[in-house]
Design a protein around this motif. Structure first.
Motif, PDB file in Angstrom:
ATOM      1  N   MET A   1      31.107  -2.497  16.141  1.00 23.02           N
ATOM      2  CA  MET A   1      32.340  -2.940  15.595  1.00 23.02           C
ATOM      3  C   MET A   1      32.169  -3.326  14.123  1.00 23.02           C
ATOM      4  O   MET A   1      30.999  -3.946  13.859  1.00 23.02           O
ATOM      5  N   GLU A   2      33.309  -2.896  13.296  1.00 16.37           N
ATOM      6  CA  GLU A   2      33.055  -3.325  11.865  1.00 16.37           C
ATOM      7  C   GLU A   2      33.227  -4.808  11.994  1.00 16.37           C
ATOM      8  O   GLU A   2      33.990  -5.525  12.527  1.00 16.37           O
ATOM      9  N   PRO A   3      32.745  -5.447  10.848  1.00 15.64           N
ATOM     10  CA  PRO A   3      33.067  -6.872  10.615  1.00 15.64           C
ATOM     11  C   PRO A   3      34.378  -6.764  10.130  1.00 15.64           C
ATOM     12  O   PRO A   3      35.026  -6.297   9.259  1.00 15.64           O
ATOM     13  N   ARG A   4      35.178  -8.034  10.419  1.00 11.22           N
ATOM     14  CA  ARG A   4      36.691  -7.871  10.055  1.00 11.22           C
ATOM     15  C   ARG A   4      36.845  -9.262   9.397  1.00 11.22           C
ATOM     16  O   ARG A   4      36.408 -10.451   9.861  1.00 11.22           O
ATOM     17  N   THR A   5      37.883  -9.328   8.582  1.00 11.12           N
ATOM     18  CA  THR A   5      38.217 -10.542   7.760  1.00 11.12           C
ATOM     19  C   THR A   5      39.540 -11.189   8.335  1.00 11.12           C
ATOM     20  O   THR A   5      39.669 -12.217   8.446  1.00 11.12           O
ATOM     21  N   GLU A   6      40.415 -10.187   9.037  1.00  9.01           N
ATOM     22  CA  GLU A   6      41.517 -10.749   9.421  1.00  9.01           C
ATOM     23  C   GLU A   6      41.243 -10.771  10.907  1.00  9.01           C
ATOM     24  O   GLU A   6      40.875  -9.803  11.795  1.00  9.01           O
ATOM     25  N   LEU A   7      41.894 -12.007  11.709  1.00  7.06           N
ATOM     26  CA  LEU A   7      41.751 -11.985  13.125  1.00  7.06           C
ATOM     27  C   LEU A   7      42.843 -11.314  13.723  1.00  7.06           C
ATOM     28  O   LEU A   7      43.830 -11.023  13.300  1.00  7.06           O
ATOM     29  N   ILE A   8      42.585 -10.492  15.193  1.00  7.58           N
ATOM     30  CA  ILE A   8      43.506  -9.992  16.022  1.00  7.58           C
ATOM     31  C   ILE A   8      44.829 -10.860  15.896  1.00  7.58           C
ATOM     32  O   ILE A   8      45.799 -10.709  15.797  1.00  7.58           O
ATOM     33  N   ASN A   9      44.425 -11.761  16.313  1.00  9.85           N
ATOM     34  CA  ASN A   9      45.488 -12.985  16.826  1.00  9.85           C
ATOM     35  C   ASN A   9      45.066 -14.279  15.961  1.00  9.85           C
ATOM     36  O   ASN A   9      44.324 -15.241  16.373  1.00  9.85           O
ATOM     37  N   PRO A  90      45.179 -10.486  27.729  1.00 16.16           N
ATOM     38  CA  PRO A  90      44.829 -10.714  26.464  1.00 16.16           C
ATOM     39  C   PRO A  90      45.819 -11.479  25.806  1.00 16.16           C
ATOM     40  O   PRO A  90      47.074 -11.449  26.107  1.00 16.16           O
ATOM     41  N   THR A  91      45.431 -11.994  24.587  1.00 15.66           N
ATOM     42  CA  THR A  91      46.717 -12.929  23.921  1.00 15.66           C
ATOM     43  C   THR A  91      47.819 -12.225  23.228  1.00 15.66           C
ATOM     44  O   THR A  91      48.715 -12.747  22.916  1.00 15.66           O
ATOM     45  N   VAL A  92      47.394 -11.114  22.886  1.00 18.03           N
ATOM     46  CA  VAL A  92      48.326 -10.187  22.078  1.00 18.03           C
ATOM     47  C   VAL A  92      48.166  -8.583  22.800  1.00 18.03           C
ATOM     48  O   VAL A  92      47.022  -8.363  23.281  1.00 18.03           O
ATOM     49  N   PRO A  93      49.237  -7.888  22.845  1.00 22.57           N
ATOM     50  CA  PRO A  93      49.461  -6.688  23.610  1.00 22.57           C
ATOM     51  C   PRO A  93      48.226  -5.726  23.056  1.00 22.57           C
ATOM     52  O   PRO A  93      48.005  -4.540  23.618  1.00 22.57           O
ATOM     53  N   HIS A  94      48.176  -5.735  21.785  1.00 18.35           N
ATOM     54  CA  HIS A  94      47.348  -4.794  21.173  1.00 18.35           C
ATOM     55  C   HIS A  94      45.651  -5.094  20.731  1.00 18.35           C
ATOM     56  O   HIS A  94      45.106  -4.426  20.113  1.00 18.35           O
ATOM     57  N   CYS A  95      45.474  -6.212  21.493  1.00 20.86           N
ATOM     58  CA  CYS A  95      44.051  -6.903  21.481  1.00 20.86           C
ATOM     59  C   CYS A  95      43.073  -5.777  21.528  1.00 20.86           C
ATOM     60  O   CYS A  95      42.634  -5.103  22.557  1.00 20.86           O
TER      61      CYS A  95
END
Lengths: 167, 415
Positions: A1-9, A90-95
């Motif tokens: 997985m790539e490091p991400r700056t924005e959280l999914i949720n 999951p907390t969001v549907p596209h998680c």
């Protein structure tokens, strides 16, 4: 997985941690041999829930219970047929963390349960945009086995199991 | 693809034009009694008296009879040695040994040892080549070469020189885990398949080298297994995309392509297809099994334009995925389940009755059974291997009581 700056949720809802209804002893992780010695001890949903509720969310410093990703009501145990079903939300549907969460649940139960149990892990119906695909991946034993041979992925799983985030 | 209803089949001859056997019923397979590869006696019409031995979970699983069942499945040997789950078991084509492969990254060869009083021992351990799970193992038709497919992305080919096994070649090309390998009937082609959704075909060169002759794309997901037709250079693959694909070389002989895709619409499966095999003789039908808890048999025409037609699809008693199927020379189909069971199916003399369970070991292993394989020459022997790390050899035969009753002019089961 790539490091991400924005959280999914970025703004998860944190729920109050439920207190134990009764003092169920928490079995610690042990080898399958030791687990099989206790093979005939009965298991129920509460005990299974006890094992998974403190798994950490990959993104946030909260447990799956606190985020209401898992709940005891969504754990089904048939001790007679040795079948366990866990549905998580999951907390969001596209998680995109759904498979990692599912894998963490599976690994935790694999490590603490007697071998006789067959475990099905799914996302709660309607809770994920790729529900069918995620469920299929989480319950394909060969895909799971191969994934767990990936040291990077296993490391992420262990972080979640140790109460840490992956981010 | 044409749907063929149960009871009808298209006779496919191996040697020339497709012969259409109009309305010919599929002949009932032979059941085995006791002897190895010898007297085959038809047990059609035999029904169960209803008594079902409870299958014990544990050290000595007993046998249960399904409705209409007449056979017992008895453990002959338990082979312990692998230190992790065993994924695949394959018999040397002359029946001289059993090869198994495991998540412990090794391959073991087993055979009964006269020195050990007939007990099964490990006769070879193939290690230090694969760095991850070994998922599949396949013998070349001559029994001289052994291919092993691994999650490490490579397929190794081993050869025995004077009793010592060594790795003669390692073929690489798949982008990730290799899941299946299979030799063509002539032994000149090796097919591999994997999670990268592709099927590769390699041609054996002098000096045990391999040259890639085709990379087959078409599956939209993970390819679980490949198998060749017993006499033709036609390849079948099955996948996480729920389909079965038939691959053939183009008439010009330069290229391979997909001749047929069987989906649920053509009578195929509604979930991952785990395994495919061919009837070793006779009509050369094919059998597949799936995560959808069913087993399907297929009639297949020979020569150019091989086409699979659905023959039968039956829920097989497994309450979890069926991970492996094998069609034996005895005419029976064996299936390995993620519910720890080994089940054997036969088709009764009355073709309309279809396939049904004739022998069961509900708790054959302590965990998922990943593979079953019929012995090539001793027609009653069946191997199974499991996540519990063990390998078992079973004998499938008429119950002793039945044979005794038959011999004494009876023929009814004792209650």
């Amino acid at each position: 997985m790539e490091p991400r700056t924005e959280l999914i949720n970025p703004a998860p809802v944190v729920h109050r941690r439920k207190t134990l209804a009764r003092g169920a002893a928490l079995r610690t992780s042990r080898t399958h041999a030791e687990a099989d010695e206790e093979a005939r001890d009965g298991f129920d949903a509460e005990e299974i829930f006890e094992h998974i509720k403190d798994i950490n969310d990959p993104e946030h410093p909260y447990s799956l219970e606190q985020l209401d990703v898992v709940s005891q009501a969504h754990v089904t145990v048939d001790d007679n047929t040795d079948r366990i079903k866990v549905a998580f939300t999951p907390t969001v549907p596209h998680c995109s963390m759904a498979t990692l969460i599912g894998l963490s649940i599976r690994v935790k139960l694999l490590r603490v349960l007697p071998r006789r149990f067959k475990v099905d892990i799914t996302v709660s119906p309607g809770s994920h945009s790729s529900e069918v695909a995620v469920n299929k991946q989480l319950n394909d034993k060969e895909r799971v086995a191969a994934a767990l041979e990936n040291p990077n992925l296993l490391e992420k799983v262990d972080l979640c199991l140790n109460g840490q985030t992956v981010m | 693809a044409m749907l063929s209803f149960l009871g009808r089949g298209r006779g496919g001859s191996g040697g020339g034009a497709v012969v259409e056997a109009a309305e010919a019923p599929i002949p009932s397979p032979d059941y085995l009694i006791r002897d190895h590869g010898g007297s085959d006696e038809k047990n059609s019409g035999k029904t169960s008296d209803g008594a079902a031995d409870a299958a014990a979970g544990g050290s000595s699983p007993s046998v249960s009879l399904a409705n209409g069942g007449a056979l017992e499945v008895v453990a002959v040997a338990t082979l312990a040695g692998h230190s992790d789950r065993v994924w695949c078991a394959a018999w040397e084509p002359h029946g001289r040994a059993l090869a198994t492969c495991s998540s412990d990254k090794t391959v073991r060869l087993w055979a009964p040892s006269a020195a050990a009083g007939g007990a099964w021992v490990t006769v070879a351990e193939l290690d230090s080549v694969h760095s991850r799970t070994v998922r599949s193992v396949a013998w070349s038709p001559c029994g001289r070469l052994l291919a092993t497919a691994s999650f490490d992305g490579s397929t190794a080919v081993w050869v025995s020189e004077g009793g010592e096994w060594e790795c003669a070649a390692v073929v690489e090309g798949h982008e990730n885990e290799v899941k299946g390998c299979a030799w063509s009937p002539s032994g000149t082609l090796l097919a591999t398949c994997g999670r990268d959704k592709s099927v590769w075909i390699w041609e054996l060169q002098p000096g045990n080298d391999f040259e890639c002759v085709a990379v087959l794309n078409g599956h939209t997901q993970d390819v679980k297994q490949v198998t060749w037709h017993p006499t033709e250079d036609v390849l079948l693959s099955v996948s996480y995309d729920n389909t079965i694909k038939v691959w053939e070389e183009d008439p010009g002989g330069d290229d391979w392509s997909c001749a047929q895709t069987v989906t649920a619409a053509e009578g195929g499966h509604s979930s991952t297809v785990w395994s495919v095999g061919f009837e070793p003789s006779g009509l050369r039908r094919a059998v597949t099994c799936s995560d959808d808890r069913t087993i399907a048999t297929w009639t297949a025409t020979g020569m150019q334009g091989m086409e699979l037609s659905a023959a039968a699809k039956f829920p097989c008693g497994h309450d979890r995925a069926v991970l492996s199927v094998s069609w034996g020379k005895c005419g029976l189909i064996a299936a390995a389940g993620a519910d720890n069971s080994v089940r054997v199916y036969g088709a009764a003399g009355d073709a309309a009755a279809g396939w049904h369970e004739v022998g069961t070991v509900a708790a054959a292993h302590y965990d998922d059974v990943n593979c079953v394989a019929w012995h090539p020459t001793q027609h009653d022997l069946l191997a199974s291997c499991s996540d519990d790390g063990s390998v078992k050899v079973w004998s499938v035969r008429a119950r002793v009581a039945d044979a005794h009753a038959e011999a004494h002019g009876g023929g009814r089961d004792t209650p």
